[in-house]
Design a protein around this motif. Structure first.
Motif, mmCIF file in Angstrom:
data_model
loop_
_atom_site.group_PDB
_atom_site.id
_atom_site.type_symbol
_atom_site.label_atom_id
_atom_site.label_comp_id
_atom_site.label_asym_id
_atom_site.label_seq_id
_atom_site.Cartn_x
_atom_site.Cartn_y
_atom_site.Cartn_z
ATOM 1 N N CYS A 29 -2.731 21.520 38.946
ATOM 2 C CA CYS A 29 -2.291 21.370 40.342
ATOM 3 C C CYS A 29 -3.307 21.978 41.287
ATOM 4 C CB CYS A 29 -0.997 22.115 40.632
ATOM 5 S SG CYS A 29 0.404 21.665 39.679
ATOM 6 N N GLU A 30 -4.193 22.819 40.764
ATOM 7 C CA GLU A 30 -5.100 23.605 41.598
ATOM 8 C C GLU A 30 -4.271 24.451 42.562
ATOM 9 O OE1 GLU A 30 -8.487 23.279 41.437
ATOM 10 O OE2 GLU A 30 -8.965 21.218 40.890
ATOM 11 N N GLU B 129 6.432 33.846 40.670
ATOM 12 C CA GLU B 129 7.130 34.148 39.410
ATOM 13 C C GLU B 129 8.402 33.294 39.303
ATOM 14 O OE1 GLU B 129 6.774 37.044 37.210
ATOM 15 O OE2 GLU B 129 4.922 37.812 38.082
ATOM 16 N N ARG B 130 9.069 33.163 40.456
ATOM 17 C CA ARG B 130 10.330 32.427 40.447
ATOM 18 C C ARG B 130 10.096 30.959 40.065
ATOM 19 N NH1 ARG B 130 13.378 30.359 44.922
ATOM 20 N NH2 ARG B 130 11.695 31.089 46.242
ATOM 21 N N GLU B 131 9.007 30.400 40.579
ATOM 22 C CA GLU B 131 8.755 28.976 40.320
ATOM 23 C C GLU B 131 8.377 28.705 38.862
ATOM 24 O OE1 GLU B 131 7.048 27.251 44.527
ATOM 25 O OE2 GLU B 131 5.848 28.715 43.444
ATOM 26 N N PRO C 63 5.678 24.255 37.090
ATOM 27 C CA PRO C 63 6.883 23.435 37.275
ATOM 28 C C PRO C 63 6.578 21.936 37.317
ATOM 29 C CG PRO C 63 6.329 24.647 39.294
ATOM 30 C CD PRO C 63 5.402 25.144 38.230
ATOM 31 N N VAL C 64 5.331 21.562 37.627
ATOM 32 C CA VAL C 64 4.992 20.130 37.682
ATOM 33 C C VAL C 64 4.501 19.639 36.332
ATOM 34 C CG1 VAL C 64 3.497 18.409 38.762
ATOM 35 C CG2 VAL C 64 4.408 20.298 40.131
ATOM 36 N N HIS C 65 3.567 20.389 35.739
ATOM 37 C CA HIS C 65 2.922 19.901 34.515
ATOM 38 C C HIS C 65 3.569 20.416 33.231
ATOM 39 C CE1 HIS C 65 -0.184 19.113 37.531
ATOM 40 N NE2 HIS C 65 -0.437 18.072 36.781
#
Ligand code: MSP
Length: 635
Positions: free
Chosen positions: A129-130, A135-137, A145-147
């Motif tokens: 994502c660069e 921490e929460r995410e 969270p995306v990859h």
């Protein structure tokens, strides 16, 4: 005339384009064509995002420079956009000097506004994502969270942007409908901003492949700040000529729309407007985030091998049916699944049957009744008109709201009515008895006029095929403007071109079994860059033995070859001196085009052309896989 600026994301060059990239670009192209049709001055930009650690990594793994990697992928994008009929005004590459200038200028403005400062920075970084995550995410597993891949803890001194300062102004912007669309996405972004914004690190230390951060040696500009600025670079921002920038970004008359996938919404709807506010520049009018294409209901991932075989679809069907499918099948804004079966079903039912059959039926009847011409009598009071007028109004509303699937549905309501109307009027009955009266003329005119309206509305979606449909009903698509989206435009008694099938049905069972190559319609063949096998055989390719070779004096590139092709001797000049020594060619076999018109190069007549693969502009000669007699044909 209103100015309409429209952008696609700029695509990464670490991989070849796939259906997702095509989708956003086709959507944007359809919108750009529609805006032009209704009279706007349109500027439509697309391009490539060429910096960052991912491109560096992929280039290293392939043993090429990042620039070479970028050049290769970019040429594929250019080919694909040509093949798909994309009508962009410009193509921006982030490795271009004009982009570097724009980035320097936006940073200068943000800095002048007091919004940059230096600070130590530690965070969980996802290289794909660069971007850094909290921490929460990333949760206990520290996964992006995306990859859904591991993130890395990174610590360095960076330049920071005072993002937190813009929280309230961003929320005020989301309060305006239209700022971020669709509404569900606007709410999502609003919730994210309401939960609190932290300042953003906008430089990276030790990343060689990027734009140097002005005033901070050893730091490069954070790729997202850099990449987002492409939307201004392409308009000449920071350069000598500000005309486009003033017309399409600054001007109060301009509408500025960013079309993006939902995956990059946060960057476009939070960071970008904040950067623009800090730089004292107008915000986009709308950031529109569309949904994702799944493949047979699964997430598209090349590693699983489930990506759509685009080349195959484009070769077999041409660009327009693919464009149509993408825009019709996805309810714009939501996710949709691409399946071969759904593609064939839509093609057969919507294009071959509803559009193709209705068209050919009407053209046939009219040609028969009126000696190869459109009917001589028009009609302004009938049920086709009663359906078509509100349907065209609904189409226009849908296009204004980016509801492309709804716009197409409205057009198809007209086709359904045309069919019902024909069935109820049965013009063929009279024609069978050779009765050609005003009533027949009016019925056929109404039907053809319905089809003309549908084809006009389809021009932004299927530019080639819609123009063919218009041609088939006697209309020249060259001069079509917004006025053509109204009842009454079908010309009287004009010649109808000879009938041909524009959308031949696909044999579904055979196609799904992979047995047949579905036909490409004649019209697509003519308008695409495909050639027939007969065209191919016009080129005579033969194997030649190189008997002699010498460099042409004073030329950097040219070598003169003496070759034997069967019984014949020829002189051929080849631009290969930068890659080959003359001596090493002697005794080799090469492939030559032997029926090219001779040309003189540096005073030497060349009687043929040697085939070579072009790798980043460098020639690599093509040789037969085994020694064969000279003069052997290559095919
Ligand atoms: N380089 C960034 C964008 C910078 S814009 C300033 C980037 N590039 S990308 O090559 O990954 O392209 C992302 C875009 O491709 C998505 O936003 C979306 O528009 C499109 N798609 C990629 N995969 C997709 C699907 N499966 N379905 C639909 N579109 C998707 O992110």
């Amino acid at each position: 005339m209103p100015n309409f600026y429209l952008t696609t994301p700029i695509y990464y060059v670490n991989d070849l384009p796939h259906i997702g990239h095509i989708y956003t670009t086709v959507v944007a192209d359809t919108l750009a064509r529609y805006r032009r049709l209704v009279g706007d001055e349109v500027y439509f930009s697309t391009g490539t995002d060429e910096h960052g650690v991912n491109i560096l990594k992929i280039a290293e793994s392939k043993g090429v420079t990042p620039q070479q990697q970028a050049d290769r992928v970019v040429s594929r994008y250019h080919d694909l956009w040509r093949q798909l009929g994309i009508s962009h005004s410009d193509f921006i590459r982030t490795t271009e000097a004009r982009h570097h200038r724009a980035v320097a200028e936006i940073i200068r403005r943000i800095e002048a506004n007091g919004d940059l400062y230096l600070a130590k920075h530690e965070g969980w970084y996802c290289a794909s994502c660069e971007t850094f995550y909290t921490e929460r995410e990333i949760g206990a597993a520290r996964m992006c969270p995306v990859h859904e891949s591991p993130t890395e803890l990174q610590s360095e001194e960076n330049v920071f942007f005072r993002l937190s300062k813009y929280q309230d102004r961003l929320l005020a912007w989301y309060a305006q409908s239209g700022s971020v669309e669709p509404e569900s996405r606007r709410n999502e972004v609003r919730r994210f901003v309401e939960s609190g914004l932290r300042d953003l690190s906008v430089s990276r230390a030790n990343l060689a492949w990027g734009v140097p951060f002005p005033g901070h040696d050893g730091q490069t500009v954070y790729v997202w700040l850099e990449a987002l600025t492409n939307y201004l670079s392409v308009l000449g921002f920071g350069g000598d000529d500000q005309t486009l920038f003033e017309t399409f970004w600054q001007g109060s008359e301009s509408t500025r729309v960013h079309m993006v996938g939902k995956d990059i919404l946060r960057f476009h709807a939070v960071y970008w407007p904040a950067f623009l506010m800090a730089a004292g520049l107008p915000l986009p009018t709308t950031v529109y985030a569309h949904g994702w294409w799944l493949r047979d209901d699964k997430k598209i991932s090349k590693s699983v091998g489930n990506a759509v075989r685009l080349d195959e679809l484009l070769t077999h069907f041409g660009a327009d049916p693919v464009r149509y499918f993408l825009l019709r099948e996805m309810a714009f804004g939501q996710d949709a699944s691409f399946s071969d079966e759904a593609f064939v079903d839509r093609f057969n039912s919507d294009l071959a049957n509803d559009l193709g059959n209705t068209l050919s039926r009407l053209v046939k009847l009219s040609s028969k009744a009126f000696d190869g011409k459109t009917p001589p009598e028009s009609c302004s009071n009938n049920s086709v008109k009663d359906t078509a007028e509100p349907a065209i109004a609904a189409y226009r509303d849908a296009m204004e709201e980016y509801a492309f699937h709804k716009a197409l549905r409205s057009l198809w309501r007209i086709l359904a009515e045309v069919n019902q109307y024909l069935v109820s009027k049965e013009p063929w009955k009279k024609l069978k008895e050779d009765i050609v009266d005003d009533a027949v003329s009016r019925v056929l005119w109404n039907g053809l006029e319905g089809v003309r309206l549908v084809a006009t509305g389809l021009l932004p979606f299927m530019p080639t095929m819609a123009a063919q449909v218009l041609k088939a009903v006697g209309v020249d698509s060259e001069n079509v403007d917004a006025g053509a989206l109204a009842w009454g435009g079908l010309p009287l008694s004009v010649p109808l071109p000879e009938k041909r099938t524009l959308f031949p049905r696909i044999d579904k069972a055979a196609f799904l079994a992979g047995e047949t190559k579905p036909p490409v319609s004649q019209a697509e063949k003519e308008d695409s860059n495909m050639i027939s096998i007969d065209d191919f055989f016009k080129i005579r390719l033969e194997v030649a033995n190189v008997l002699g070779a010498e460099r042409i004096p004073k030329s950097r590139k040219l070598i003169k070859l003496e070759v034997e092709v069967g019984e014949e001797r020829r002189t051929v000049v080849a631009g290969i001196a930068e890659a080959y020594e003359a001596e090493e060619l002697i005794g080799k076999q090469v492939v030559i085009v032997t029926n090219l018109e001779p040309v003189k190069l540096m005073g030497v007549e060349s009687q043929g052309m040697v085939l070579a693969a072009s790798v980043d502009g460098k020639p690599v000669l093509v040789h037969p896989g085994a020694e064969v007699p000279s003069g052997t044909q290559v095919r």
